[in-house]
Design a protein around this motif. Structure first.
Motif, PDB file in Angstrom:
ATOM      1  N   ASN A  33      -2.263  -4.824  18.122  1.00 55.34           N
ATOM      2  CA  ASN A  33      -3.029  -3.657  17.675  1.00 55.34           C
ATOM      3  C   ASN A  33      -2.755  -3.270  16.231  1.00 55.34           C
ATOM      4  O   ASN A  33      -2.687  -2.101  15.896  1.00 55.34           O
ATOM      5  N   VAL A  34      -2.588  -4.246  15.364  1.00 61.70           N
ATOM      6  CA  VAL A  34      -2.411  -3.981  13.938  1.00 61.70           C
ATOM      7  C   VAL A  34      -3.748  -3.558  13.367  1.00 61.70           C
ATOM      8  O   VAL A  34      -4.784  -4.138  13.673  1.00 61.70           O
ATOM      9  N   THR A  35      -3.751  -2.530  12.528  1.00 62.75           N
ATOM     10  CA  THR A  35      -4.969  -2.069  11.874  1.00 62.75           C
ATOM     11  C   THR A  35      -4.899  -2.402  10.384  1.00 62.75           C
ATOM     12  O   THR A  35      -3.801  -2.636   9.856  1.00 62.75           O
ATOM     13  N   PRO A  36      -6.041  -2.388   9.696  1.00 65.00           N
ATOM     14  CA  PRO A  36      -5.994  -2.603   8.248  1.00 65.00           C
ATOM     15  C   PRO A  36      -5.130  -1.562   7.541  1.00 65.00           C
ATOM     16  O   PRO A  36      -4.467  -1.871   6.549  1.00 65.00           O
ATOM     17  N   GLY A  41      -1.890   0.366   3.998  1.00 67.84           N
ATOM     18  CA  GLY A  41      -1.304   1.670   3.741  1.00 67.84           C
ATOM     19  C   GLY A  41      -2.210   2.790   4.210  1.00 67.84           C
ATOM     20  O   GLY A  41      -3.414   2.607   4.395  1.00 67.84           O
ATOM     21  N   SER A  42      -1.637   3.957   4.386  1.00 67.47           N
ATOM     22  CA  SER A  42      -2.369   5.075   5.002  1.00 67.47           C
ATOM     23  C   SER A  42      -3.487   5.626   4.128  1.00 67.47           C
ATOM     24  O   SER A  42      -4.428   6.199   4.641  1.00 67.47           O
ATOM     25  N   GLY A  43      -3.446   5.454   2.821  1.00 70.98           N
ATOM     26  CA  GLY A  43      -4.495   5.974   1.946  1.00 70.98           C
ATOM     27  C   GLY A  43      -5.731   5.091   1.869  1.00 70.98           C
ATOM     28  O   GLY A  43      -6.690   5.424   1.180  1.00 70.98           O
ATOM     29  N   TYR A  44      -5.728   3.973   2.567  1.00 72.43           N
ATOM     30  CA  TYR A  44      -6.821   2.999   2.485  1.00 72.43           C
ATOM     31  C   TYR A  44      -7.782   3.173   3.652  1.00 72.43           C
ATOM     32  O   TYR A  44      -7.372   3.261   4.802  1.00 72.43           O
ATOM     33  N   TYR A  59     -10.656  -7.627   6.650  1.00 70.15           N
ATOM     34  CA  TYR A  59     -11.046  -6.257   6.322  1.00 70.15           C
ATOM     35  C   TYR A  59     -10.895  -5.999   4.836  1.00 70.15           C
ATOM     36  O   TYR A  59      -9.875  -6.367   4.239  1.00 70.15           O
ATOM     37  N   LEU A  60     -11.878  -5.335   4.250  1.00 70.60           N
ATOM     38  CA  LEU A  60     -11.796  -4.830   2.887  1.00 70.60           C
ATOM     39  C   LEU A  60     -11.593  -3.328   2.985  1.00 70.60           C
ATOM     40  O   LEU A  60     -12.365  -2.632   3.644  1.00 70.60           O
ATOM     41  N   THR A  61     -10.553  -2.834   2.343  1.00 67.37           N
ATOM     42  CA  THR A  61     -10.269  -1.400   2.349  1.00 67.37           C
ATOM     43  C   THR A  61     -10.230  -0.898   0.907  1.00 67.37           C
ATOM     44  O   THR A  61     -10.086  -1.683  -0.037  1.00 67.37           O
ATOM     45  N   TYR A  62     -10.353   0.421   0.754  1.00 67.81           N
ATOM     46  CA  TYR A  62     -10.368   1.022  -0.577  1.00 67.81           C
ATOM     47  C   TYR A  62      -9.611   2.338  -0.541  1.00 67.81           C
ATOM     48  O   TYR A  62      -9.731   3.107   0.405  1.00 67.81           O
ATOM     49  N   ASN A  63      -8.836   2.575  -1.599  1.00 62.63           N
ATOM     50  CA  ASN A  63      -8.106   3.829  -1.753  1.00 62.63           C
ATOM     51  C   ASN A  63      -8.742   4.569  -2.929  1.00 62.63           C
ATOM     52  O   ASN A  63      -8.569   4.178  -4.089  1.00 62.63           O
ATOM     53  N   SER A  64      -9.495   5.622  -2.644  1.00 67.57           N
ATOM     54  CA  SER A  64     -10.223   6.337  -3.689  1.00 67.57           C
ATOM     55  C   SER A  64      -9.291   7.077  -4.659  1.00 67.57           C
ATOM     56  O   SER A  64      -9.674   7.344  -5.791  1.00 67.57           O
ATOM     57  N   SER A  65      -8.080   7.381  -4.248  1.00 70.25           N
ATOM     58  CA  SER A  65      -7.177   8.109  -5.148  1.00 70.25           C
ATOM     59  C   SER A  65      -6.591   7.219  -6.237  1.00 70.25           C
ATOM     60  O   SER A  65      -6.294   7.698  -7.328  1.00 70.25           O
ATOM     61  N   ASN A  66      -6.443   5.911  -5.987  1.00 67.49           N
ATOM     62  CA  ASN A  66      -5.884   5.032  -7.020  1.00 67.49           C
ATOM     63  C   ASN A  66      -6.840   3.919  -7.455  1.00 67.49           C
ATOM     64  O   ASN A  66      -6.488   3.117  -8.318  1.00 67.49           O
ATOM     65  N   GLY A  67      -8.029   3.818  -6.850  1.00 66.17           N
ATOM     66  CA  GLY A  67      -9.012   2.819  -7.240  1.00 66.17           C
ATOM     67  C   GLY A  67      -8.692   1.402  -6.810  1.00 66.17           C
ATOM     68  O   GLY A  67      -9.317   0.451  -7.268  1.00 66.17           O
ATOM     69  N   ASN A  69      -8.494  -1.795  -4.204  1.00 65.24           N
ATOM     70  CA  ASN A  69      -9.003  -2.442  -3.001  1.00 65.24           C
ATOM     71  C   ASN A  69      -7.862  -3.227  -2.386  1.00 65.24           C
ATOM     72  O   ASN A  69      -6.981  -3.711  -3.095  1.00 65.24           O
ATOM     73  N   CYS A  70      -7.903  -3.388  -1.080  1.00 62.47           N
ATOM     74  CA  CYS A  70      -6.912  -4.184  -0.361  1.00 62.47           C
ATOM     75  C   CYS A  70      -7.636  -4.981   0.705  1.00 62.47           C
ATOM     76  O   CYS A  70      -8.575  -4.479   1.331  1.00 62.47           O
ATOM     77  N   VAL A  71      -7.223  -6.222   0.928  1.00 63.23           N
ATOM     78  CA  VAL A  71      -7.752  -7.018   2.025  1.00 63.23           C
ATOM     79  C   VAL A  71      -6.624  -7.409   2.963  1.00 63.23           C
ATOM     80  O   VAL A  71      -5.479  -7.601   2.549  1.00 63.23           O
ATOM     81  N   ALA A  72      -6.990  -7.517   4.236  1.00 62.92           N
ATOM     82  CA  ALA A  72      -6.064  -7.951   5.279  1.00 62.92           C
ATOM     83  C   ALA A  72      -6.836  -8.794   6.271  1.00 62.92           C
ATOM     84  O   ALA A  72      -7.946  -8.435   6.668  1.00 62.92           O
ATOM     85  N   THR A  73      -6.275  -9.920   6.653  1.00 55.99           N
ATOM     86  CA  THR A  73      -6.844 -10.779   7.686  1.00 55.99           C
ATOM     87  C   THR A  73      -6.000 -10.588   8.933  1.00 55.99           C
ATOM     88  O   THR A  73      -4.794 -10.822   8.906  1.00 55.99           O
ATOM     89  N   ILE A  74      -6.643 -10.149  10.032  1.00 52.56           N
ATOM     90  CA  ILE A  74      -5.904  -9.805  11.251  1.00 52.56           C
ATOM     91  C   ILE A  74      -6.376 -10.684  12.398  1.00 52.56           C
ATOM     92  O   ILE A  74      -7.571 -10.774  12.683  1.00 52.56           O
ATOM     93  N   SER A  75      -5.427 -11.312  13.070  1.00 53.45           N
ATOM     94  CA  SER A  75      -5.710 -12.211  14.186  1.00 53.45           C
ATOM     95  C   SER A  75      -6.061 -11.438  15.456  1.00 53.45           C
ATOM     96  O   SER A  75      -5.502 -10.375  15.711  1.00 53.45           O
ATOM     97  N   ASN A  76      -6.972 -12.006  16.253  1.00 53.17           N
ATOM     98  CA  ASN A  76      -7.281 -11.439  17.571  1.00 53.17           C
ATOM     99  C   ASN A  76      -6.230 -11.800  18.612  1.00 53.17           C
ATOM    100  O   ASN A  76      -6.187 -11.194  19.673  1.00 53.17           O
ATOM    101  N   SER A  77      -5.410 -12.821  18.334  1.00 53.01           N
ATOM    102  CA  SER A  77      -4.378 -13.232  19.287  1.00 53.01           C
ATOM    103  C   SER A  77      -3.027 -13.298  18.581  1.00 53.01           C
ATOM    104  O   SER A  77      -2.538 -14.367  18.250  1.00 53.01           O
TER     105      SER A  77
END
Length: 149
Positions: A33-36, A41-44, A59-67, A69-77
């Protein structure tokens, strides 16, 4: 009589410690149950995602406070070691970030400054790769490619 009680108590305590250690180490190494947000980080906030066949999601995530982007590849298994990678780049700058290797649950985080820029990003799990180009910008049409090797 007292010696046998002490031995029994020590045996029970040992069994409890071994059982608890096994339970906690299995959970920690598999990282279910890992999330992006756990990875980046919590601001993303998740702003885009793409499945990687049936193996997982990038997943592509974005932190509007620092500009950033972060990506994470998460396995289903999670739990099984497999080759995983995640990458992100800003095409109109030289900024690029990659995380690749053999992981149990996820690859990442990989960060770039993305405020006001399109980004190219993607991920790999085992034999499947996803790439998204010209993403998250209004001016260009997004292009998605899935490759299965």
């Amino acid at each position: 009589m007292r010696i046998s009680r002490k031995i029994a108590a020590a045996g029970a305590l040992t069994a409890l410690v071994v059982g608890a250690t096994a339970a906690f180490s299995t959970t920690a190494s598999a990282a279910p149950n890992v999330t992006p947000q756990d990875v980046c980080g919590s601001g993303y906030k998740t702003v885009n995602s793409e499945p990687i066949s049936s193996l997982g999601t990038v997943y592509l995530t974005y932190n509007s406070s620092n500009g950033q982007n972060c990506v994470a590849t998460i396995s289903n298994s999670p739990g099984t070691v497999k080759y995983m990678a995640t990458h992100i780049e800003v095409p109109d700058t030289t900024e690029r970030a990659v995380d690749a290797g053999f992981f149990r649950s996820y690859a990442g985080p990989a960060y770039v400054f993305g405020r006001g820029h399109c980004v190219n990003w993607g991920g790999t799990i085992d034999w499947a790769h996803v790439r998204v180009d010209n993403s998250n910008c209004a001016a260009l049409k997004e292009h998605r490619v899935t490759e299965i090797r």
